[in-house]
Design an enzyme around this catalytic site. Sequence first.
Site, short mmCIF file in Angstrom:
data_model
loop_
_atom_site.label_atom_id
_atom_site.label_comp_id
_atom_site.label_asym_id
_atom_site.label_seq_id
_atom_site.Cartn_x
_atom_site.Cartn_y
_atom_site.Cartn_z
N ARG A 171 -15.63 -10.08 4.77
CA ARG A 171 -14.68 -8.98 4.91
C ARG A 171 -15.17 -7.83 4.04
O ARG A 171 -16.00 -8.00 3.14
CB ARG A 171 -13.27 -9.40 4.43
CG ARG A 171 -12.60 -10.48 5.26
CD ARG A 171 -12.27 -10.00 6.66
NE ARG A 171 -11.64 -11.03 7.47
CZ ARG A 171 -12.29 -11.87 8.28
NH1 ARG A 171 -13.60 -11.81 8.37
NH2 ARG A 171 -11.63 -12.74 9.02
N ILE B 134 0.84 -1.21 0.00
CA ILE B 134 0.00 0.00 0.00
C ILE B 134 0.87 1.26 0.00
O ILE B 134 0.64 2.19 -0.78
CB ILE B 134 -0.96 0.02 1.22
CG1 ILE B 134 -1.77 -1.28 1.28
CG2 ILE B 134 -1.88 1.24 1.15
CD1 ILE B 134 -2.53 -1.49 2.59
N ASP C 180 12.11 2.54 5.06
CA ASP C 180 11.63 1.15 4.98
C ASP C 180 12.82 0.22 5.21
O ASP C 180 13.93 0.52 4.74
CB ASP C 180 11.01 0.89 3.59
CG ASP C 180 10.09 -0.32 3.57
OD1 ASP C 180 8.90 -0.16 3.26
OD2 ASP C 180 10.57 -1.45 3.86
N TYR D 33 -1.62 -8.02 16.93
CA TYR D 33 -1.59 -7.02 15.84
C TYR D 33 -2.71 -5.99 16.03
O TYR D 33 -2.48 -4.79 15.93
CB TYR D 33 -1.74 -7.75 14.50
CG TYR D 33 -1.97 -6.81 13.32
CD1 TYR D 33 -0.93 -6.06 12.79
CD2 TYR D 33 -3.24 -6.68 12.75
CE1 TYR D 33 -1.15 -5.20 11.72
CE2 TYR D 33 -3.47 -5.82 11.69
CZ TYR D 33 -2.43 -5.09 11.17
OH TYR D 33 -2.65 -4.23 10.12
N GLU E 231 -10.54 -17.28 13.64
CA GLU E 231 -10.71 -16.32 12.54
C GLU E 231 -11.97 -15.48 12.77
O GLU E 231 -13.03 -16.03 13.10
CB GLU E 231 -10.81 -17.06 11.20
CG GLU E 231 -10.77 -16.12 10.02
CD GLU E 231 -10.86 -16.84 8.67
OE1 GLU E 231 -10.38 -16.29 7.69
OE2 GLU E 231 -11.45 -17.95 8.62
#
Length: 309
Positions: free
Chosen positions: A208, A12, A31, A141, A268
């Site tokens: 999603r 992205i 980066d 996360y 999940e």
Amino acid sequence: MKILVTGGAGFIGSHVVDAYVAAGHEVVVVDDLSTGKRENLNPKAKFHQVDVQDPRVIELIRDERPAVVNLHAAQMDVRRSVADPVFDARTNIIGLIQCLEGARKANARRVIFVSSGGAAYGEQEAFPAPETHPTNPVSPYGVSKRAGELYAFFYRAEYQLPFFALRYANVYGPRQDPHGEAGVVAIFAGKMLRGEPITVNGDGKQTRDYVFVGDVVQANLATLEHEPCGAVNVGTGVETDVNRLAELMLQASGSASQVKHGPAKQGEQRRSVIDCTKAAERLGWRPTVPLAEGLRRTVDWFRTRAGKA
Ligand SMILES: NC(=O)c1ccc[n+]([C@@H]2O[C@H](COP(=O)([O-])OP(=O)(O)OC[C@H]3O[C@@H](n4cnc5c(N)ncnc54)[C@H](O)[C@@H]3O)[C@@H](O)[C@H]2O)c1
């Protein structure tokens, strides 16, 4: 204006860098190339190969004196965060604080922090979830992304450093790697183009909110023009399950790959979809690329790349 983008060699971040460069901005990329690729780097951007965990990143950002600091660098693999929460926190929390320190010392005018509109909310209570929805992340996360938002909030309160926290839905598109949060699109694309069977986890009814990377780029451009307003969802408000995604991708690729069902992935998230009304009101932003069209462009990119390999 001068914009420093961390993670600018990634999927992205590199698209965002390209758009900032094309809009005439001076862009600096930070980066460590851990998942990012040199081939994604825009040749017109200055590049520093640095790990955000390295304390020297603070002075680097201070000395670059960017007007805007855009934070895309992250450990973004949910499963890795579960396996190694300490590593996740070192990058996504300590690394982030160091970048915010650098932004403060550089007297940056605003910070654009990239959060998550899936992992940070956790299992949703309302569909689609607005920014005011409770955040109950169930992975390290998701926790580290939420913590990042809270640190950005602290920097605004203490140092008057305004911020956006862009809560991305599942981003897909060209340059995507099969390892990401929305990696399913990249995985399916590769397999379908090779004519291999694809495996859908469980019943495939997990949903999603898939947003095309080109739309996400437009949101990043809009953050330069509008008053920073904290957390903003960047998605489509459209819920798509994996069975439907596979169907659309078979159409987009013209593939005859067989669709198999494997065991469900434990833990999940079942449903995820975000409300983007605030982005429309505060950024004048709306997604414009329908899923079928975005998938077609993505599959085309994978096809061209396979042709070059
Ligand atoms: N892909 C999605 O669907 C999605 C959804 C929500 C949020 N996000 C967020 O968007 C951002 C970009 O994700 P992406 O999908 O492009 O993934 P990516 O892995 O392609 O990009 C992450 C970039 O950060 C760099 N990086 C990682 N650790 C670093 C470190 N310690 N120091 C310096 N650079 C480092 C990587 O080399 C890579 O270039 C991340 O913050 C991610 O959490 C992505």
